[in-house]
Design a protein around this motif. Structure first.
Motif, PDB file in Angstrom:
ATOM      1  N   GLY A 235       0.956  -1.163   0.067  1.00  0.00           N
ATOM      2  CA  GLY A 235       0.137  -0.167   0.144  1.00  0.00           C
ATOM      3  C   GLY A 235       0.746   1.238  -0.224  1.00  0.00           C
ATOM      4  N   ILE A 236       0.256   2.533  -0.019  1.00  0.00           N
ATOM      5  CA  ILE A 236       0.996   3.690   0.192  1.00  0.00           C
ATOM      6  C   ILE A 236       0.173   4.602   1.062  1.00  0.00           C
ATOM      7  CG2 ILE A 236       1.794   3.691  -2.263  1.00  0.00           C
ATOM      8  CD1 ILE A 236      -0.412   5.718  -3.178  1.00  0.00           C
ATOM      9  N   LYS A 237       0.924   5.362   1.790  1.00  0.00           N
ATOM     10  CA  LYS A 237       0.506   6.322   2.527  1.00  0.00           C
ATOM     11  C   LYS A 237       1.185   7.727   2.227  1.00  0.00           C
ATOM     12  CE  LYS A 237       0.248   3.128   6.570  1.00  0.00           C
ATOM     13  NZ  LYS A 237       0.535   3.030   8.069  1.00  0.00           N
ATOM     14  N   VAL A 238       0.098   8.743   2.205  1.00  0.00           N
ATOM     15  CA  VAL A 238       0.318  10.142   1.681  1.00  0.00           C
ATOM     16  C   VAL A 238       0.163  11.090   2.830  1.00  0.00           C
ATOM     17  CG1 VAL A 238      -0.189  11.788   0.278  1.00  0.00           C
ATOM     18  CG2 VAL A 238      -0.646   9.670  -0.498  1.00  0.00           C
ATOM     19  N   ILE A 249      -3.121  12.013   5.058  1.00  0.00           N
ATOM     20  CA  ILE A 249      -3.913  12.406   4.410  1.00  0.00           C
ATOM     21  C   ILE A 249      -4.837  11.262   3.639  1.00  0.00           C
ATOM     22  CG2 ILE A 249      -3.524  14.769   4.558  1.00  0.00           C
ATOM     23  CD1 ILE A 249      -2.621  14.562   1.730  1.00  0.00           C
ATOM     24  N   HIS A 250      -3.940  10.218   3.148  1.00  0.00           N
ATOM     25  CA  HIS A 250      -4.603   9.017   2.566  1.00  0.00           C
ATOM     26  C   HIS A 250      -3.679   7.730   2.851  1.00  0.00           C
ATOM     27  CE1 HIS A 250      -6.728  11.435  -0.389  1.00  0.00           C
ATOM     28  NE2 HIS A 250      -5.784  12.091  -0.592  1.00  0.00           N
ATOM     29  N   ASP A 251      -4.535   6.586   3.153  1.00  0.00           N
ATOM     30  CA  ASP A 251      -3.870   5.419   3.221  1.00  0.00           C
ATOM     31  C   ASP A 251      -4.584   4.390   2.720  1.00  0.00           C
ATOM     32  OD1 ASP A 251      -2.885   3.152   4.576  1.00  0.00           O
ATOM     33  OD2 ASP A 251      -3.621   3.737   6.537  1.00  0.00           O
ATOM     34  N   ILE A 252      -3.839   3.967   1.484  1.00  0.00           N
ATOM     35  CA  ILE A 252      -4.546   3.109   0.487  1.00  0.00           C
ATOM     36  C   ILE A 252      -3.777   1.887   0.719  1.00  0.00           C
ATOM     37  CG2 ILE A 252      -4.722   2.844  -1.983  1.00  0.00           C
ATOM     38  CD1 ILE A 252      -4.243   5.818  -2.351  1.00  0.00           C
ATOM     39  N   GLU A 253      -4.577   0.701   0.613  1.00  0.00           N
ATOM     40  CA  GLU A 253      -4.128  -0.642   0.743  1.00  0.00           C
ATOM     41  C   GLU A 253      -4.395  -1.135  -0.753  1.00  0.00           C
ATOM     42  OE1 GLU A 253      -4.907  -4.948   3.356  1.00  0.00           O
ATOM     43  OE2 GLU A 253      -6.245  -2.923   3.473  1.00  0.00           O
ATOM     44  N   PHE A 254      -3.447  -2.042  -1.066  1.00  0.00           N
ATOM     45  CA  PHE A 254      -3.337  -2.762  -2.188  1.00  0.00           C
ATOM     46  C   PHE A 254      -3.573  -4.397  -1.737  1.00  0.00           C
ATOM     47  CE2 PHE A 254      -0.055   0.293  -3.982  1.00  0.00           C
ATOM     48  CZ  PHE A 254      -1.153   1.227  -4.378  1.00  0.00           C
TER      49      PHE A 254
END
Length: 271
Positions: A235-238, A249-254
């Motif tokens: 994932g990515i964390k912004v 502000i964004h926590d996106i899980e793949f």
């Protein structure tokens, strides 16, 4: 004729001519192109001058190691590409080809190694270059951080020089043994040749700008679709750095999965 050709070839080598120059390609942030080096070499341009195909209004500058190698050649350690807006894209060493090894095994039964051939092991080289920074003419900058994973040899605390290994069965053939050979197999014995390639790769881990940064998170579970130890992007964390304390502000899980299709299923759909 062969002697004359060989002599001419030796002269060309001493003078540094390269009749099979590397073909370079770049692609980043909407900008792409292709270039090679010509044969006009000097102390300022030890590899030659950059020739673009097609010609573009960008400036491509190789950056050389300050210390020459044993054959008195300077190695490229980085690149700068400057576009028409004055933005500079800086690249440094990424994926590295280390060596290729051919190994012959007896086919069937217990796999016994018979012959190891170094194959294409003459010299390691850089396969790709990582984009490390983008700097605008005003000085604003985006940076890219990478990690080169280490793979431990057992539990010894020592690590392989490579972190990627691919082995491919290339050929099954009948072995012919020269009299007096100590290779360890019999005439007409079936053998199989494997080609293994060792590489060292990098992973993008963080992107930073004046407004914040992005962390790229790797899974702790090894991927199932690679021969060597690799870990999927989880994932990515912004984060925003508008305040003193970075704010998520964004926590996106793949979520990845693997396609598993049985042989019976495939046969059922044959026509």
């Amino acid at each position: 004729t062969r002697k004359e050709s060989s002599a001419a070839s030796d002269v060309y080598k001493r003078q540094g001519y390269d009749y099979q120059p590397d073909d370079f390609n770049y692609s980043m942030l909407g900008l792409s192109g292709r270039f090679m080096f010509d044969q006009n070499r000097d102390s300022t341009n030890p590899k030659g001058q950059v020739i673009q195909f097609p010609e573009k209004n960008v400036i491509i500058t190789p950056i050389y190691d300050s210390i020459a190698s044993l054959d008195n050649r300077k190695r490229i350690i980085a690149w700068d590409i400057k576009d028409t807006n004055g933005t500079v894209y800086h690249f440094e060493e990424g994926n590295i080809f280390l060596k290729s090894i051919n190994t012959i095994f007896k086919a069937g039964g217990t796999q016994q190694e018979l012959v190891e051939d170094p194959g294409n092991n003459s010299e390691k080289y850089t396969e790709t270059w990582d984009l490390v920074s983008v700097t605008s003419e005003s000085g604003d900058q985006i940076t890219f951080q990478y990690n080169r994973p280490l793979v431990e040899i057992g539990s010894t605390g020592n690590y392989w020089a490579f972190n990627d290994y691919n082995c491919t069965p290339t050929d099954e053939q009948v072995a012919v043994v020269v009299e007096g050979s100590s290779a360890g197999y019999n005439p007409n014995e079936s053998v199989v040749t494997y080609t293994g390639v060792e590489r060292s790769y990098t992973e993008l881990t963080k992107i930073t700008s004046s407004q914040g940064y992005i962390d790229l998170i790797r899974s702790n579970t090894q991927r199932e679709d690679t021969q060597f130890e690799k870990y999927a992007l989880k994932g990515i964390k912004v984060y925003s750095t508008a305040t003193m304390t970075p704010t998520l502000i964004h926590d996106i899980e793949f979520i990845q999965d693997y396609l598993a299709v049985s042989y019976t299923h495939l046969r059922a759909h044959e026509t």
